[in-house]
Design an enzyme around this catalytic site. Structure first.
Site, mmCIF file in Angstrom:
data_model
loop_
_atom_site.group_PDB
_atom_site.id
_atom_site.type_symbol
_atom_site.label_atom_id
_atom_site.label_comp_id
_atom_site.label_asym_id
_atom_site.label_seq_id
_atom_site.Cartn_x
_atom_site.Cartn_y
_atom_site.Cartn_z
ATOM 1 N N PHE A 72 49.202 -38.834 30.202
ATOM 2 C CA PHE A 72 50.002 -38.096 29.228
ATOM 3 C C PHE A 72 49.187 -37.099 28.403
ATOM 4 C CE2 PHE A 72 53.178 -37.739 25.757
ATOM 5 C CZ PHE A 72 54.336 -37.675 26.485
ATOM 6 N N ALA A 130 53.293 -44.597 28.381
ATOM 7 C CA ALA A 130 52.249 -44.743 27.358
ATOM 8 C C ALA A 130 51.547 -46.093 27.435
ATOM 9 C CB ALA A 130 52.827 -44.530 25.954
ATOM 10 N N GLU A 176 60.263 -40.114 33.803
ATOM 11 C CA GLU A 176 60.554 -40.359 32.388
ATOM 12 C C GLU A 176 61.648 -39.418 31.896
ATOM 13 O OE1 GLU A 176 58.353 -40.549 28.015
ATOM 14 O OE2 GLU A 176 57.145 -40.510 29.840
ATOM 15 N N ARG A 231 48.535 -35.624 22.608
ATOM 16 C CA ARG A 231 47.707 -36.687 23.193
ATOM 17 C C ARG A 231 46.386 -36.108 23.709
ATOM 18 N NH1 ARG A 231 47.456 -42.477 24.030
ATOM 19 N NH2 ARG A 231 49.728 -42.544 24.011
ATOM 20 N N PHE A 249 54.884 -42.888 37.549
ATOM 21 C CA PHE A 249 53.706 -42.189 37.023
ATOM 22 C C PHE A 249 54.055 -41.170 35.943
ATOM 23 C CE2 PHE A 249 52.871 -42.844 41.684
ATOM 24 C CZ PHE A 249 52.135 -44.005 41.530
ATOM 25 N N GLU A 306 47.537 -46.821 32.028
ATOM 26 C CA GLU A 306 46.989 -45.467 32.053
ATOM 27 C C GLU A 306 45.463 -45.377 31.940
ATOM 28 O OE1 GLU A 306 50.167 -42.490 30.184
ATOM 29 O OE2 GLU A 306 49.728 -44.175 28.862
ATOM 30 N N GLN A 332 62.419 -44.133 34.630
ATOM 31 C CA GLN A 332 61.596 -44.882 33.683
ATOM 32 C C GLN A 332 62.268 -44.994 32.324
ATOM 33 O OE1 GLN A 332 57.923 -42.369 35.350
ATOM 34 N NE2 GLN A 332 57.322 -43.577 33.593
ATOM 35 N N THR A 373 52.604 -41.821 20.713
ATOM 36 C CA THR A 373 52.257 -41.024 19.537
ATOM 37 C C THR A 373 53.501 -40.568 18.792
ATOM 38 O OG1 THR A 373 52.078 -39.063 20.971
ATOM 39 C CG2 THR A 373 50.056 -40.266 20.468
ATOM 40 N N ARG A 414 50.761 -39.995 34.234
ATOM 41 C CA ARG A 414 49.859 -41.082 33.843
ATOM 42 C C ARG A 414 48.663 -40.568 33.033
ATOM 43 N NH1 ARG A 414 47.959 -45.381 38.467
ATOM 44 N NH2 ARG A 414 47.401 -47.126 37.107
#
Length: 794
Positions: free
Chosen positions: A354, A522, A242, A320, A238, A724, A207, A453, A352
Site C-alpha cells: 500500500f 493493511a 479492495e 503510507r 493483493f 504485507e 476484499q 492509516t 500489497r
C-alpha cells in the site's frame, strides 16, 4: 485452576495447522465465484472499452448490438438509475463513461446476453464516435503541470534545509519505481441475483464486501439493507479487489435490476488488466546530507505517485509511502512531500504494502549511494542509521518507537546465521577472478507499521453461534483470499473454548451477518477480525463459566476448559455436555464480538501522531549472480528472519513470508508494465508480463521466525501481522543486483538503475559502471586472472 494444565490444545494458536481450505485448493474442489452453479435464465455481461486515453464522446451507436442474437440489455451511463460515480473515498470514478473517457480500457457500454460469447460479440459491435483530446501519460509532465487528483501533503521535522547546508557530505538524485500488476489467479468476477422487494444478492470476489454493498445500493438508488454481499473466498487479491471489484459488481447489479434476471460478469485476463489499476509507479527525488560515518543528518524527499485518472485510494497510498520512507532509519531533520499526480491511465489502486514498498525503496537506494561514496559496506551504513535509544527513536511524523532495539538484534542474528562476512569475502574473491560473471549480496531491513492509516477503518466485528451438539458457527468481517485468515480465526476461537478446530465452521463473509466491515487489507485481517472473534468467544465462555459455577455450586475459578473437556472442581464433563446443559437452562449461546484498535491517531494538519499500533520487523539477505554481457541474473541464496510476535500459525506465517518475498522480487526484477505513446497497455497478459516462477526463486531459501518475542502491544494472543511486511524483504534482491553491478568498478560507482531491474536495465547500468571504471587507473595488476566462464551459472 487452568494453570495446572500445562499441555496446549493441539489445534489452538501457535500451532502450524494447514490452511482450512488447503485440500480444496489443490484438488480443485474450492468454489470460487465463477464456479457457482448458473442460475436459471442467467445473463452474461461484457463491457465495451475505450480505445483512447483521453477523448470526448460525441455519439454512441448501439443499434447493431441490440439486434444481435441473445442480447437482453445494452446499458450506457444514462441507464444507471442511481448515482453514476463509484469512487471509494473521493469522486471521479464513473461506472460507465458519460461525456469523456480518461484511459484506454475505460468501460463505456455494457452488453448482457444469454451467453458469454453473445455478450462479447455484441459489445464489440458497439460503435462510438470520439473527439480525441491530448492525454497526459508521463508522471514528470503531470508533476510539472501540477496535474493532481488530490492536493500534496507534507511531513516535516526540524530544519531540513539548514541540515543540508551544514552537512559534511551531500547527495542529490532521483529514482523511478515501476508499478505492478496484481495478477491474481482468479480475475474479477461477480454473480448477482435479484431478490424480492427490489433487493440484490451479490456473490463477489472482493476484499471489501461492505463497499460493494454500499456502491450497489448507490447505483441502484436503494438502501443498503436491500443488498446482501457474499464472499466465501478469492483466488488472490493483493489489494486489487479492495476497490476495483466494485465496477463489475455494480454493472451486473444495474443489468439485473433492469432485466430482473440473474447476471454474471467475469473479466478475461486481458480485460481485467486493461480495466483495473496497478501498484502506483513513483518518481522520487531526494537531497541527503550525511557525516563521514554515513549517518544521516538531514533529508528532503519528494514522492510523486502516478495515480492514473482518479483518486481511488491514492491519498492513503501516498501517505503510507511517506510514513515508510524512513524504513528502519532515523532521518535527522527531514521534509517529506507527497504528490498525487493525475495521468490518463487506469486508476492505480491498493497493492500489497500500500505505498510502503515504494517509500522504502527510496531510502534503501540512498543507503547504498552513501556507502559507495564512502567506500563502506552498505550493511554498516544501514546499521549506523537504525533507530536507537531515546534520542533517535522518533519518526519524522513524531511517532515514538517502542521496540527500537529489536531490529539490531535481528540483524546480528541474521548476519551470523547467513554467514554474511565470510560470504562477502568469498564474493569479492569471485568477482576479482571473473570478468563476465559478477556476484552481489545485500542485507536489508524492514520496519512496517500495522494499522489502517485511515483511522476509522481499524474496527471489526464477528458473530459466533454455539449449537447444542457443541459445534460452532463462526462468521467475521474479514475475507479469505488464500492468506489463511479463516484458519487463524478458527484457531483463536478453538483456543478460547479449548476444542478442536474441526468443530468450528467458518461460513462466507456476508454483510447480513457482520455489518459495516472494513476491507481485508493493511495486514489487519487477523489483528482486527481475530480479536473480534475472540471477544465474541470470550463472552460466551464467560456465560458458561458463570452458569457452571452457579449450577455446580463452585467458584468461577474452579471451572476450566481444556482439550474438549470442562473441569468442575472434582468432576469433568465434555464440552458438548455443558453446552446442552446450558441450553436447557436458557443460557444464550450466541454472541457478537467487536474490536477497535486503541491508541492510534494522526493529525493531518500537524502531520504528527501515532498512525500505527505497532511495527513488524524483518531482515533479508539475498545473493545474486549477473552476466555483465547480457544483463541476465539469478538469485542464488536468500536468508530471512522475520518478526511475527507470538505466531498464531507458524506454517501459514512462513508461507506468507516466502510468498511475499517472491512477489516483492517480482515487482523489482521481472514485472515491467509498458504503455505505448497512445496510453495503451502493451503488457496485458503472461505473454508480455512476467511474474516470478519457481525457477526464479533461490535454490537455497531459508526462512526463520524471531523466537520468544511476543508483541508488547495487546494484540490477539500477542501476535503480529504478516500479510504485507514480507513483500519489502524483496528489496534485498534488488540491492544485491546493484551490488553485483557496482563490483565492476570495485564498488566505487553507484549504478544508476530504476526499478524494476530487468535484464535490459542491468545491462545498461553495468555498461555505465564499466565506462566509469575504464576512465580510472586499474586497482591492481593481475587482470589476466579474469575469465568469462559462464558455466558457473549452470
Amino acid at each position: 485452576m487452568e494453570a495446572r494444565f500445562k499441555a496446549d490444545l493441539v489445534t489452538g494458536v501457535t500451532r502450524g495447522k494447514k490452511h482450512e481450505s488447503g485440500d480444496k485448493h489443490v484438488t480443485g474442489a474450492a468454489t470460487y465465484v465463477a464456479d457457482r452453479l448458473s442460475f436459471a435464465n442467467q445473463l452474461y455481461l461484457h463491457a465495451h472499452l475505450s480505445d483512447y486515453a483521453h477523448a470526448r464522446i460525441k455519439a454512441i451507436d448501439t443499434t447493431t448490438a441490440r439486434s444481435m442474437p441473445g442480447v437482453a440489455a445494452v446499458i450506457t451511463a444514462e441507464d444507471v438509475p442511481g448515482a453514476l460515480d463509484i469512487g471509494p473515498v473521493y469522486g471521479g470514478d464513473p461506472l460507465l463513461a458519460r461525456d469523456v473517457v480518461e484511459y484506454v480500457g475505460q468501460p463505456v457500454v455494457a452488453v448482457a446476453a444469454d451467453t458469454a460469447d453473445q455478450a462479447r460479440a455484441a459489445a464489440h459491435a458497439v460503435r462510438i464516435d470520439y473527439e480525441e483530446l491530448r492525454p497526459i501519460l508521463d508522471i514528470r509532465e503531470a508533476l510539472e503541470r501540477e496535474h493532481f487528483v488530490l492536493d500534496p501533503h507534507r511531513q516535516e521535522r526540524g530544519d531540513a534545509d539548514g541540515a543540508l547546508q551544514r552537512a559534511r557530505n551531500r547527495i542529490d538524485g532521483e529514482l523511478e519505481i515501476g508499478g505492478q500488476e496484481h495478477f491474481y489467479l482468479e480475475g474479477q468476477a461477480v454473480a448477482v441475483m435479484p431478490t424480492e422487494d427490489d433487493g440484490m444478492l451479490v456473490y463477489s470476489s472482493t476484499q471489501n464486501p461492505t463497499e460493494i454493498q454500499k456502491l450497489v445500493a448507490s447505483v441502484l438508488g436503494i438502501d443498503m439493507n436491500a443488498v446482501t454481499v457474499d464472499t466465501r473466498r478469492m483466488g488472490g487479491g493483493f489489494g486489487g479487489k479492495e476497490t476495483q471489484a466494485a465496477g463489475p459488481a455494480c454493472l451486473a447489479a444495474v443489468v439485473a435490476n433492469r432485466t430482473q434476471r440473474p447476471t454474471r460478469m467475469r473479466l478475461s485476463r486481458r480485460d481485467d488488466t486493461l480495466m483495473t489499476g496497478k501498484r502506483h509507479p513513483f518518481l522520487a527525488r531526494y537531497q541527503v546530507g550525511y557525516d563521514d560515518t554515513g549517518r544521516l543528518s538531514g533529508v528532503i524527499i519528494d514522492l510523486a505517485a502516478n495515480c492514473g485518472y482518479s483518486p481511488d485510494l491514492s491519498g492513503a497510498i501516498v501517505d503510507r509511502a511517506m510514513f515508510h520512507v524512513d524504513n528502519a532509519y532515523y532521518l535527522g531533520d527531514a521534509r517529506v512531500t507527497g504528490y498525487r499526480c493525475k495521468t490518463h491511465l487506469a486508476s492505480n489502486t491498493a497493492f500489497r504494502g500500500f505505498g510502503g514498498p515504494q517509500g522504502m525503496l527510496v531510502i534503501e537506494e540512498i543507503m547504498d549511494r552513501i556507502a559507495r561514496g564512502l567506500g563502506l559496506d552498505p550493511l554498516e551504513v544501514r546499521r549506523r542509521n537504525y533507530y536507537d535509544g531515546a534520542a533517535r527513536n522518533t519518526t519524522h511524523y513524531y511517532q515514538t518507537l517502542e521496540q527500537d532495539g529489536l531490529l539490531d538484534e535481528m540483524t546480528t542474528q541474521l548476519v551470523e546465521s547467513a554467514d554474511y562476512h565470510a560470504r562477502r569475502e568469498a564474493i569479492d574473491t569471485f568477482n576479482d577472478a571473473h570478468r563476465v560473471l559478477k556476484r552481489g549480496m545485500a542485507l536489508t531491513p524492514v520496519k512496517f507499521g500495522i494499522s489502517f492509516t485511515t483511522t476509522f477503518l481499524n474496527q471489526a466485528g464477528a458473530l459466533i453461534h454455539v449449537y447444542t451438539d457443541g459445534s460452532i458457527h463462526l462468521n467475521h468481517g474479514g475475507t479469505e483470499m488464500g492468506q489463511g485468515l479463516n484458519t487463524k480465526v478458527q484457531q483463536i476461537v478453538a483456543e478460547v473454548f479449548q476444542i478442536e478446530t474441526d468443530r468450528i465452521r467458518i461460513t462466507a463473509t456476508r454483510t447480513d451477518k457482520v455489518p459495516n466491515t472494513s476491507p481485508t487489507a493493511a495486514s489487519s485481517g487477523a489483528d482486527l477480525n481475530g480479536m473480534a472473534a475472540r471477544n465474541a468467544a470470550d463472552t460466551i465462555r464467560q456465560r458458561l463459566v458463570d452458569f457452571a459455577a452457579a449450577h455446580f455450586r463452585i467458584t468461577p475459578e474452579e471451572v476450566a476448559f481444556w482439550n474438549g473437556m470442562v473441569y468442575l472442581r472434582n468432576e469433568t464433563m465434555t464440552f458438548e455436555a455443558l453446552i446442552g446443559l446450558a441450553y436447557q437452562s436458557r443460557i444464550s449461546l450466541s454472541s457478537t464480538g467487536y474490536y477497535r484498535t486503541p491508541k492510534i491517531h494522526y493529525d493531518r494538519d500537524r502531520a504528527a501522531g501515532k498512525p500505527f499500533y505497532y511495527f513488524a520487523y524483518g531482515v533479508a539477505c539475498s545473493e545474486v549472480i549477473i552476466d555483465t554481457q547480457t544483463g541476465e541474473y539469478r538469485l542464488l541464496r536468500t536468508d530471512i528472519l522475520h518478526d511475527v510476535g507470538q505466531s498464531l500459525n507458524p506454517a501459514i506465517d512462513i508461507g506468507q513470508i516466502e510468498g511475499g518475498y517472491a512477489q516483492g522480487v517480482g515487482w523489482l526484477t521481472t514485472e515491467e508494465l509498458v504503455w505505448d505513446e497512445s496510453g495503451r497497455l502493451m503488457t496485458p497478459g503472461p505473454a508480455t508480463y512476467k511474474i516470478p516462477a519457481a525457477s526464479d526463486m533461490p535454490s537455497a531459501f531459508h526462512v526463520d521466525l524471531v523466537e520468544s518475542r511476543p508483541n508488547p502491544e495487546d494484540t490477539v494472543f500477542r501476535s503480529k501481522a504478516v500479510g504485507e511486511p514480507p513483500l519489502m524483504l524483496g528489496i534485498s534482491a534488488w540491492c544485491a543486483i546493484k551490488d553485483a553491478i557496482a563490483s565492476v568498478d570495485g564498488h566505487r560507482t553507484h549504478p544508476v538503475m530504476d526499478a524494476p531491474a530487468t535484464p535490459e536495465r542491468v545491462f545498461w547500468a553495468t555498461r555505465s559502471v564499466s565506462d566509469a571504471s575504464t576512465s580510472r587507473p586499474a586497482r591492481h595488476a593481475g587482470s589476466e586472472r579474469h575469465r568469462s566462464d559462464r558455466a558457473v551459472t549452470e
